[in-house]
Design a protein around this motif. Structure first.
Motif, mmCIF file in Angstrom:
data_model
loop_
_atom_site.group_PDB
_atom_site.id
_atom_site.type_symbol
_atom_site.label_atom_id
_atom_site.label_comp_id
_atom_site.label_asym_id
_atom_site.label_seq_id
_atom_site.Cartn_x
_atom_site.Cartn_y
_atom_site.Cartn_z
ATOM 1 N N SER A 15 70.933 47.842 73.317
ATOM 2 C CA SER A 15 70.287 49.223 73.654
ATOM 3 C C SER A 15 68.992 49.365 73.706
ATOM 4 N N THR A 22 63.088 52.994 80.274
ATOM 5 C CA THR A 22 62.750 54.393 80.264
ATOM 6 C C THR A 22 61.775 54.745 79.662
ATOM 7 N N ILE A 30 63.840 62.870 80.082
ATOM 8 C CA ILE A 30 65.003 62.804 79.698
ATOM 9 C C ILE A 30 65.143 64.006 78.837
ATOM 10 N N PRO A 31 66.154 64.871 79.167
ATOM 11 C CA PRO A 31 66.281 66.334 78.191
ATOM 12 C C PRO A 31 66.352 65.871 76.894
ATOM 13 N N GLY A 33 67.757 67.624 74.905
ATOM 14 C CA GLY A 33 69.277 67.780 74.231
ATOM 15 C C GLY A 33 70.145 66.448 74.189
ATOM 16 N N SER A 34 69.794 65.447 74.910
ATOM 17 C CA SER A 34 70.179 64.053 74.752
ATOM 18 C C SER A 34 69.290 63.154 73.820
ATOM 19 N N SER A 35 68.138 63.124 73.976
ATOM 20 C CA SER A 35 67.483 62.119 73.308
ATOM 21 C C SER A 35 67.166 62.592 71.710
ATOM 22 N N PRO A 37 69.555 64.201 69.503
ATOM 23 C CA PRO A 37 70.675 63.773 68.964
ATOM 24 C C PRO A 37 70.921 62.118 69.064
ATOM 25 N N SER A 38 70.469 61.339 70.050
ATOM 26 C CA SER A 38 70.523 59.941 70.061
ATOM 27 C C SER A 38 69.647 59.327 69.006
ATOM 28 N N TRP A 68 64.396 55.844 70.811
ATOM 29 C CA TRP A 68 64.577 57.233 70.954
ATOM 30 C C TRP A 68 63.512 57.965 70.814
ATOM 31 N N VAL A 72 61.707 60.825 73.283
ATOM 32 C CA VAL A 72 61.607 62.288 72.595
ATOM 33 C C VAL A 72 60.384 62.590 72.904
ATOM 34 N N SER A 76 60.209 63.826 77.619
ATOM 35 C CA SER A 76 60.909 64.908 77.738
ATOM 36 C C SER A 76 60.206 65.511 78.861
#
Length: 118
Positions: A15, A22, A30-31, A33-35, A37-38, A68, A72, A76
């Motif tokens: 991972s 990235t 990267i939104p 809303g994805s990053s 929570p990850s 992550w 974030v 973003s």
């Protein structure tokens, strides 16, 4: 040491390797809303593995959470950078929740035409 500890570590290392491009790509967006929570899940896994005595798994999950957190903070789509993006995301989530509850309550109070208020 349990063999499962090494398997989870290997998954975390993969991972991290897959997330590295990235983090390095300054044009990546990267939104939150994805990053967020990850990032949070990675941190929760790290703590969980640590409490189970799976040190390697905990270290790997912490590494994933850190990757992550970099995404974030710096990848973003918002015009702002840094860890404050987590606070902005939480505030946005809270506003959306309040708006959803408010809309739900107002729909119950004033039903749409043709619907009963029961």
């Amino acid at each position: 040491m349990m063999w499962q500890d090494l398997i989870f570590l290997a998954g975390s290392v993969l991972s991290i390797v897959f997330l590295a491009p990235t983090v390095r790509d300054a044009t990546a967006n990267i939104p939150l809303g994805s990053s967020v929570p990850s990032m949070t899940i990675g941190a929760i896994y790290a703590v969980t593995y640590a409490t189970m005595g799976m040190t390697f798994s905990a270290a790997g999950s912490l590494g994933v959470a850190m990757m992550w957190s970099l995404i974030v903070s710096y990848r973003s789509p918002s015009p702002h950078d840094g860890p404050a993006n987590v606070v902005r995301f939480a505030g946005s989530l809270a506003r959306q929740a309040r708006r959803t509850v408010s809309d739900f309550l107002s729909d119950e109070e004033y039903p749409a035409p043709g619907q009963s208020a029961d």
